[in-house]
Design a protein around this motif. Structure first.
Motif, PDB file in Angstrom:
ATOM      1  N   PRO A 214      84.471 -11.372 -26.384  1.00 25.46           N
ATOM      2  CA  PRO A 214      84.310 -10.628 -25.127  1.00 25.46           C
ATOM      3  C   PRO A 214      83.730  -9.226 -25.322  1.00 25.46           C
ATOM      4  O   PRO A 214      83.052  -8.702 -24.425  1.00 25.46           O
ATOM      5  CB  PRO A 214      85.722 -10.579 -24.552  1.00 25.46           C
ATOM      6  CG  PRO A 214      86.612 -10.765 -25.732  1.00 25.46           C
ATOM      7  CD  PRO A 214      85.859 -11.670 -26.666  1.00 25.46           C
ATOM      8  N   ASP A 215      83.931  -8.635 -26.480  1.00 25.81           N
ATOM      9  CA  ASP A 215      83.419  -7.292 -26.744  1.00 25.81           C
ATOM     10  C   ASP A 215      81.898  -7.254 -26.893  1.00 25.81           C
ATOM     11  O   ASP A 215      81.299  -6.180 -26.922  1.00 25.81           O
ATOM     12  CB  ASP A 215      84.064  -6.717 -28.000  1.00 25.81           C
ATOM     13  CG  ASP A 215      85.568  -6.570 -27.871  1.00 25.81           C
ATOM     14  OD1 ASP A 215      86.077  -6.524 -26.731  1.00 25.81           O
ATOM     15  OD2 ASP A 215      86.240  -6.511 -28.922  1.00 25.81           O
ATOM     16  N   SER A 216      81.270  -8.429 -26.970  1.00 20.61           N
ATOM     17  CA  SER A 216      79.817  -8.501 -27.122  1.00 20.61           C
ATOM     18  C   SER A 216      79.079  -8.407 -25.791  1.00 20.61           C
ATOM     19  O   SER A 216      77.856  -8.374 -25.776  1.00 20.61           O
ATOM     20  CB  SER A 216      79.427  -9.821 -27.797  1.00 20.61           C
ATOM     21  OG  SER A 216      80.001  -9.914 -29.072  1.00 20.61           O
ATOM     22  N   PHE A 217      79.810  -8.366 -24.693  1.00 18.52           N
ATOM     23  CA  PHE A 217      79.196  -8.389 -23.370  1.00 18.52           C
ATOM     24  C   PHE A 217      79.408  -7.070 -22.636  1.00 18.52           C
ATOM     25  O   PHE A 217      80.376  -6.364 -22.873  1.00 18.52           O
ATOM     26  CB  PHE A 217      79.789  -9.544 -22.541  1.00 18.52           C
ATOM     27  CG  PHE A 217      79.449 -10.887 -23.110  1.00 18.52           C
ATOM     28  CD1 PHE A 217      78.292 -11.549 -22.738  1.00 18.52           C
ATOM     29  CD2 PHE A 217      80.271 -11.480 -24.055  1.00 18.52           C
ATOM     30  CE1 PHE A 217      77.967 -12.779 -23.284  1.00 18.52           C
ATOM     31  CE2 PHE A 217      79.965 -12.710 -24.605  1.00 18.52           C
ATOM     32  CZ  PHE A 217      78.808 -13.367 -24.221  1.00 18.52           C
TER      33      PHE A 217
ATOM     34  N   THR B 259      85.542  -6.041 -19.981  1.00 22.93           N
ATOM     35  CA  THR B 259      86.944  -6.177 -20.371  1.00 22.93           C
ATOM     36  C   THR B 259      87.242  -7.643 -20.661  1.00 22.93           C
ATOM     37  O   THR B 259      86.528  -8.537 -20.186  1.00 22.93           O
ATOM     38  CB  THR B 259      87.893  -5.694 -19.262  1.00 22.93           C
ATOM     39  OG1 THR B 259      87.744  -6.561 -18.121  1.00 22.93           O
ATOM     40  CG2 THR B 259      87.611  -4.242 -18.869  1.00 22.93           C
ATOM     41  N   LYS B 260      88.284  -7.900 -21.436  1.00 28.26           N
ATOM     42  CA  LYS B 260      88.682  -9.281 -21.715  1.00 28.26           C
ATOM     43  C   LYS B 260      89.017 -10.016 -20.425  1.00 28.26           C
ATOM     44  O   LYS B 260      88.718 -11.200 -20.277  1.00 28.26           O
ATOM     45  CB  LYS B 260      89.862  -9.314 -22.675  1.00 28.26           C
ATOM     46  CG  LYS B 260      89.486  -8.930 -24.079  1.00 28.26           C
ATOM     47  CD  LYS B 260      90.649  -9.013 -25.029  1.00 28.26           C
ATOM     48  CE  LYS B 260      90.181  -8.572 -26.406  1.00 28.26           C
ATOM     49  NZ  LYS B 260      91.215  -8.641 -27.414  1.00 28.26           N
ATOM     50  N   GLU B 261      89.629  -9.306 -19.469  1.00 28.18           N
ATOM     51  CA  GLU B 261      89.985  -9.918 -18.181  1.00 28.18           C
ATOM     52  C   GLU B 261      88.729 -10.301 -17.402  1.00 28.18           C
ATOM     53  O   GLU B 261      88.667 -11.380 -16.810  1.00 28.18           O
ATOM     54  CB  GLU B 261      90.853  -8.959 -17.359  1.00 28.18           C
ATOM     55  CG  GLU B 261      92.204  -8.658 -17.969  1.00 28.18           C
ATOM     56  CD  GLU B 261      92.176  -7.638 -19.106  1.00 28.18           C
ATOM     57  OE1 GLU B 261      93.167  -7.596 -19.863  1.00 28.18           O
ATOM     58  OE2 GLU B 261      91.172  -6.913 -19.264  1.00 28.18           O
ATOM     59  N   ALA B 262      87.730  -9.433 -17.405  1.00 32.45           N
ATOM     60  CA  ALA B 262      86.486  -9.728 -16.691  1.00 32.45           C
ATOM     61  C   ALA B 262      85.743 -10.882 -17.364  1.00 32.45           C
ATOM     62  O   ALA B 262      85.185 -11.753 -16.683  1.00 32.45           O
ATOM     63  CB  ALA B 262      85.607  -8.486 -16.631  1.00 32.45           C
ATOM     64  N   ALA B 263      85.734 -10.910 -18.692  1.00 29.59           N
ATOM     65  CA  ALA B 263      85.087 -12.003 -19.426  1.00 29.59           C
ATOM     66  C   ALA B 263      85.782 -13.332 -19.115  1.00 29.59           C
ATOM     67  O   ALA B 263      85.119 -14.346 -18.870  1.00 29.59           O
ATOM     68  CB  ALA B 263      85.113 -11.724 -20.926  1.00 29.59           C
TER      69      ALA B 263
END
Length: 93
Positions: free
Chosen positions: A55-58, A67-71
């Motif tokens: 998720p940090d790649s986006f 954010t992890k939640e948004a991903a």
């Protein structure tokens, strides 16, 4: 641009984007993933599973880290619409 206008022009000259990973000259009508700072062709574009795995790649539309939640929400929406985790994120724009 019509096919006649493209005659004699190289793929680089008619490209609408260039893949950051492999350098492919992306043409109008080809699937690709446009990014905030980079574009990826269909071969190099991440899959929806990447949203969960990396998720940090986006980034969001403003270029801020996703954010992890948004991903997860983006991934879940794709699955709910009948998609698979292995689907490429590339689309014809």
């Amino acid at each position: 641009m019509t096919d006649h206008t493209r005659a004699g022009r190289s793929a680089e000259q008619t490209a609408i984007a260039t893949c950051e990973a492999c350098g492919h000259a992306i043409q109008e009508g080809e699937a690709y993933l446009p990014g905030h700072d980079t574009d990826f062709c269909a071969e190099c574009a991440p899959t929806f599973q990447s949203l969960i795995d990396e998720p940090d790649s986006f980034v969001d539309d403003d270029g801020d880290p996703l954010t992890k939640e948004a991903a997860k929400a983006w991934f879940d929406a794709h699955i709910a619409a009948g998609g698979k985790p292995t689907d490429s994120m590339a689309r014809v724009r």
